[in-house]
Design an enzyme around this catalytic site. Structure first.
Site, PDB file in Angstrom:
ATOM      1  N   ASN A   7       0.842  -1.121  -0.020  1.00 33.70           N
ATOM      2  CA  ASN A   7       0.181   0.109   0.082  1.00 33.70           C
ATOM      3  C   ASN A   7       0.858   1.172  -0.101  1.00 33.70           C
ATOM      4  O   ASN A   7       1.502   1.688   1.054  1.00 33.70           O
ATOM      5  CB  ASN A   7      -0.913  -0.192   1.340  1.00 33.70           C
ATOM      6  CG  ASN A   7      -2.128   1.099   1.502  1.00 33.70           C
ATOM      7  OD1 ASN A   7      -1.865   1.946   0.343  1.00 33.70           O
ATOM      8  ND2 ASN A   7      -2.968   1.134   2.147  1.00 33.70           N
ATOM      9  N   ARG A  88      -2.342  -2.076  -3.683  1.00 34.13           N
ATOM     10  CA  ARG A  88      -3.703  -1.302  -3.219  1.00 34.13           C
ATOM     11  C   ARG A  88      -3.933   0.050  -3.966  1.00 34.13           C
ATOM     12  O   ARG A  88      -3.132   1.027  -4.173  1.00 34.13           O
ATOM     13  CB  ARG A  88      -3.867  -0.973  -1.765  1.00 34.13           C
ATOM     14  CG  ARG A  88      -5.000  -0.391  -1.294  1.00 34.13           C
ATOM     15  CD  ARG A  88      -4.990   0.154   0.122  1.00 34.13           C
ATOM     16  NE  ARG A  88      -6.391   0.686   0.221  1.00 34.13           N
ATOM     17  CZ  ARG A  88      -6.648   1.831   0.868  1.00 34.13           C
ATOM     18  NH1 ARG A  88      -5.519   2.264   1.649  1.00 34.13           N
ATOM     19  NH2 ARG A  88      -7.784   2.197   1.475  1.00 34.13           N
ATOM     20  N   HIS A 177     -13.296   1.466   0.631  1.00 34.08           N
ATOM     21  CA  HIS A 177     -13.036   0.683   1.662  1.00 34.08           C
ATOM     22  C   HIS A 177     -13.633  -0.861   0.915  1.00 34.08           C
ATOM     23  O   HIS A 177     -14.013  -1.690   1.824  1.00 34.08           O
ATOM     24  CB  HIS A 177     -13.815   0.768   2.858  1.00 34.08           C
ATOM     25  CG  HIS A 177     -13.314   1.912   3.815  1.00 34.08           C
ATOM     26  ND1 HIS A 177     -14.364   2.740   4.426  1.00 34.08           N
ATOM     27  CD2 HIS A 177     -12.092   2.407   3.852  1.00 34.08           C
ATOM     28  CE1 HIS A 177     -13.526   3.557   5.041  1.00 34.08           C
ATOM     29  NE2 HIS A 177     -12.218   3.588   4.657  1.00 34.08           N
ATOM     30  N   ARG A 236     -13.681  14.363   8.547  1.00 37.96           N
ATOM     31  CA  ARG A 236     -14.638  14.380   7.384  1.00 37.96           C
ATOM     32  C   ARG A 236     -16.183  14.710   7.750  1.00 37.96           C
ATOM     33  O   ARG A 236     -16.501  14.023   8.821  1.00 37.96           O
ATOM     34  CB  ARG A 236     -14.484  13.225   6.267  1.00 37.96           C
ATOM     35  CG  ARG A 236     -13.228  13.207   5.771  1.00 37.96           C
ATOM     36  CD  ARG A 236     -13.489  12.000   4.591  1.00 37.96           C
ATOM     37  NE  ARG A 236     -12.130  11.789   4.135  1.00 37.96           N
ATOM     38  CZ  ARG A 236     -11.679  10.387   3.988  1.00 37.96           C
ATOM     39  NH1 ARG A 236     -12.569   9.453   4.748  1.00 37.96           N
ATOM     40  NH2 ARG A 236     -10.554  10.110   3.755  1.00 37.96           N
ATOM     41  N   GLU A 379      -7.535  -6.041   5.067  1.00 45.51           N
ATOM     42  CA  GLU A 379      -7.316  -5.564   3.652  1.00 45.51           C
ATOM     43  C   GLU A 379      -5.990  -6.328   3.180  1.00 45.51           C
ATOM     44  O   GLU A 379      -6.201  -6.593   1.706  1.00 45.51           O
ATOM     45  CB  GLU A 379      -7.414  -4.165   3.716  1.00 45.51           C
ATOM     46  CG  GLU A 379      -8.417  -3.408   3.786  1.00 45.51           C
ATOM     47  CD  GLU A 379      -8.797  -2.046   4.444  1.00 45.51           C
ATOM     48  OE1 GLU A 379      -8.202  -1.863   5.550  1.00 45.51           O
ATOM     49  OE2 GLU A 379      -9.088  -1.244   3.735  1.00 45.51           O
TER      50      GLU A 379
END
Ligand code: AMP
Length: 393
Positions: A7, A88, A177, A236, A379
């Site tokens: 990643n 990723r 996600h 956010r 992940e």
């Protein structure tokens, strides 16, 4: 077969090496502050954690050091032991509904989508190029965060904006996600022992999203064109009245960049509490009687409940709800507050079982109409799995 899951961020590189198909994690770590003065890396291997401060000029240097570390620690004999690398990618747009082998056309599409993920896609391309130049004989695979959501029907991914904006600029909901929602939904189906299921998966971390999944396929998700939609997150705002944006831009004389910062970095739990974006700090604030922390938490929980209720109705029922990611896996109080608000659906929390952190467990009573599970996400493993499957194919 050894598969490396990668990643890459603009100044970081996270990795985990797996033995596949056994899905055994061998070694993991992260290179940080790449291209900056105080760069360093940490590696976790056999319950030991090593940290080394070294100059990391770029991602290529990081990959070279990574290979040296793997050889030195006896994890691999040579570079050629690594047969596949899974990268990723945050934004795959409408181009990618599954993971693919990397070629030039894949890279140019990821590049084209950089407008939608300016912080992530260009960094991922740098990571792919660096990995290709260091680990030449391996096959490279890209795994997209958006791919799992490509099964959403049109009525769920379109915005009620002029249709030409979708046709000309690809303005639509892509979600994010996806790798995590896919991982926990597969695991949930395994636990239920069937695949014709209706699931609501809640990835609640610093970034947060909820998905509705029927028979293993995503039918709706809360993030949108960008990750700043749906739930309230660390910094956010999630869903807001879109007209607030031009209004505050005019009132406060903000540029698009300023307003982007405001809604992405200064809002959410942080913006409301004025204390922190981290849910542990919010919990501590609540214990100390901070009213703004209490308000932030109330709003945070309420939005999650709204989405679960919405997806329950949309799917006309639900066989299981899953909590995952930092808050979903660890915050017992947040889970309790959410499930208390969902009693009307016949959900009965088991407080004793809920009093666990970071492990796979059913946190509802056997009499609960909908079982609720905590399933730690993985992940990296999902990326390694896709990479292995593509290479084997
Ligand atoms: P993530 O983005 O998945 O790494 O999740 C980060 C979020 O998880 C932060 O808001 C953390 O405060 C939260 N988190 C991690 N551990 C705990 C914990 N033990 N209790 C409450 N929140 C936690």
């Amino acid at each position: 077969m050894k598969i490396l899951s990668v990643n890459a961020g603009s100044s970081s590189l996270k990795f985990k090496l797996y033995e596949m198909p056994e899905e055994k994690g061998l070694i993991s770590g992260v290179f940080e502050k790449i291209g900056l003065e105080d760069s360093f890396y940490t590696i976790k291997y056999e319950n030991e954690k090593i940290k080394k401060e070294v100059p990391l000029k770029d991602h290529e240097v990081a990959f070279k050091i990574l290979i040296d570390e793997l050889v030195e620690n006896g994890v691999i004999d040579s570079l050629d032991d690594i047969k596949g690398i899974g990268h990723r990618i945050v934004q795959g747009g409408s181009y990618f509904d599954q993971s693919v082998l990397v070629d030039d056309s894949v890279i140019s599409k990821i590049d084209e989508l950089s407008l939608l993920a300016p912080l992530h896609n260009p960094a991922a391309i740098v990571g792919i190029r660096a990995a290709q130049s260091v680990i030449k004989n391996a096959k490279h695979v890209t795994v997209f965060d958006t791919a799992f959501h490509q099964t959403m029907p049109e009525e769920n991914y379109l915005y009620a904006l002029p249709y030409e904006l979708y046709e000309e600029y690809g303005i639509r909901r892509y979600g994010a996600h996806g790798t995590s929602h896919k991982y926990v939904s597969l695991k949930m189906n395994e636990i239920l022992g069937r695949y014709n299921t209706k699931l609501i998966t809640c990835h609640i971390g610093n970034g947060a999203s909820i998905s509705a999944i029927i028979d293993g396929k995503c039918v709706n998700t809360s993030m949108g064109l960008t990750p700043n939609a749906g739930l309230i997150m660390g910094t956010r705002c999630g869903d807001i009245d879109a007209s607030i944006i031009p209004y505050i831009m005019e009132k406060k004389k903000l540029t698009p960049k300023d307003v982007d910062k405001l809604i992405n970095k200064e809002s959410g739990l942080y913006g409301i509490s004025g204390v922190s974006s981290d849910s542990r700090d919010i919990e501590e604030g609540i214990h100390k009687g901070n009213e703004r922390c209490a308000l932030a938490q109330k709003m945070f929980v309420k939005r999650i409940v709204d989405y679960i209720a919405k997806y329950y109705v949309e799917m006309q029922g639900c066989d299981a709800i899953v909590f995952t990611a930092g808050i979903g896996e660890n915050s017992t109080s947040t889970r309790r507050e959410i499930l208390d608000s969902l009693k009307v659906l016949g959900i009965e929390i088991d407080d004793e079982k809920n009093n666990t952190r970071g492990e796979e467990i059913c946190i509802t009573k056997s009499s609960s109409k909908i079982p609720v599970y905590v399933i730690p996400t993985d992940e990296e493993l999902m990326i390694a799995r896709d990479t292995y499957n593509i290479i084997e194919r």
